[in-house]
Design an enzyme around this catalytic site. Structure first.
Site, PDB file in Angstrom:
ATOM      1  N   ILE A 177       0.849  -1.190   0.000  1.00 28.08           N
ATOM      2  CA  ILE A 177       0.000   0.000   0.000  1.00 28.08           C
ATOM      3  C   ILE A 177       0.885   1.241   0.000  1.00 28.08           C
ATOM      4  CG2 ILE A 177      -1.788   1.265   1.255  1.00 28.08           C
ATOM      5  CD1 ILE A 177      -2.582  -1.444   2.514  1.00 28.08           C
ATOM      6  N   CYS A 178       0.536   2.173  -0.863  1.00 27.49           N
ATOM      7  CA  CYS A 178       1.311   3.403  -0.986  1.00 27.49           C
ATOM      8  C   CYS A 178       0.862   4.422   0.058  1.00 27.49           C
ATOM      9  CB  CYS A 178       1.144   3.978  -2.393  1.00 27.49           C
ATOM     10  SG  CYS A 178       2.023   5.530  -2.642  1.00 27.49           S
TER      11      CYS A 178
END
Length: 237
Positions: free
Chosen positions: A86-87
């Protein structure tokens, strides 16, 4: 091999989490690898994620806290892809924005907050509110199928078992109602049918009585009158 500073820092953060738990967040290191942490985020009330339990992992580099961790989510949630990094500004997607003062609790609090948002990012997905609610409802059952989750979070497994028992009890209480309703309907029909039958029978009986001859006293009266009339000529003689 994790550096001593990394190990000491993670051990310290775990003790802090145990002493002062973060609301809606539970996190524990793997028994075999302190660099791998497992977490559960509880969906906030008033959001499509309410009632959901979202399991995932944080993988810390040996250089932590000077380098950021990677974050993934295992539970289908409708916000992030599963098993994909996840960014976040607090993840290894953005090492330039990482702050060594951030901790596991601040990382997960930020992740939970970002989960409630709708901003697109690398690793996010776009789903409807109904889909998110459906996934929230089935999240605990999904998690309990994962061996690592069952081992690290027994309290959630117990919670799931209690939910199952409650659902079974509810089903057992509601199931007998249908036959009772059917029986009531049948009894009602039975109550109506005899009345209908009596009504029809009474009508037939009245018709039958109407077809019968004159009453006996009328017949006797007629016979007496007839006898008197026949005797008049004899009396005149």
């Amino acid at each position: 091999m994790a550096e001593k500073a990394c190990i000491k820092r993670l051990q310290k953060e775990y003790r802090a989490l145990c002493k002062e738990p973060v609301s809606h967040v539970v996190a524990r290191p793997s028994p075999n690898d302190i660099l791998e942490w497992h977490y559960v985020l509880e969906g906030s009330e008033g959001t499509p994620f309410a009632g959901g339990f979202y399991y995932g992992k944080i993988k810390f580099p040996p250089e932590y806290p000077y380098k950021p961790p990677g974050i993934t989510m295992t539970t289908p949630n409708g916000r992030f892809m599963t098993q994909k990094k996840i960014c976040l500004s607090m993840s290894d997607f953005h090492p330039e924005s990482w702050n060594p003062m951030w901790s596991v609790s601040s990382i997960l609090t930020g992740l939970l907050s970002f989960m409630m948002d709708t901003s697109p990012t690398t690793g996010s997905v776009n789903t409807t509110v109904i889909e998110k609610q459906r996934l929230a409802k089935s999240s605990l059952a999904f998690n309990c199928k994962t061996p690592a989750f069952r081992k690290l979070f027994p309290e959630y497994v117990e919670k799931y078992n209690q939910q199952q028992l409650a659902e079974q009890a509810t089903t057992q209480l509601t199931t007998p109602e249908s036959p009772q309703k059917s029986d009531t309907k049948v009894e009602s029909e039975k109550t109506i049918d005899p009345t209908k039958g009596d009504s029809e029978g009474g009508l037939k009986e009245r018709k039958k009585n109407n077809k019968q001859g004159l009453p006996a006293w009328i017949i006797l009266l007629l016979v007496s009158v007839f006898g008197v009339v026949m005797a008049l000529p004899l009396l005149q003689l």
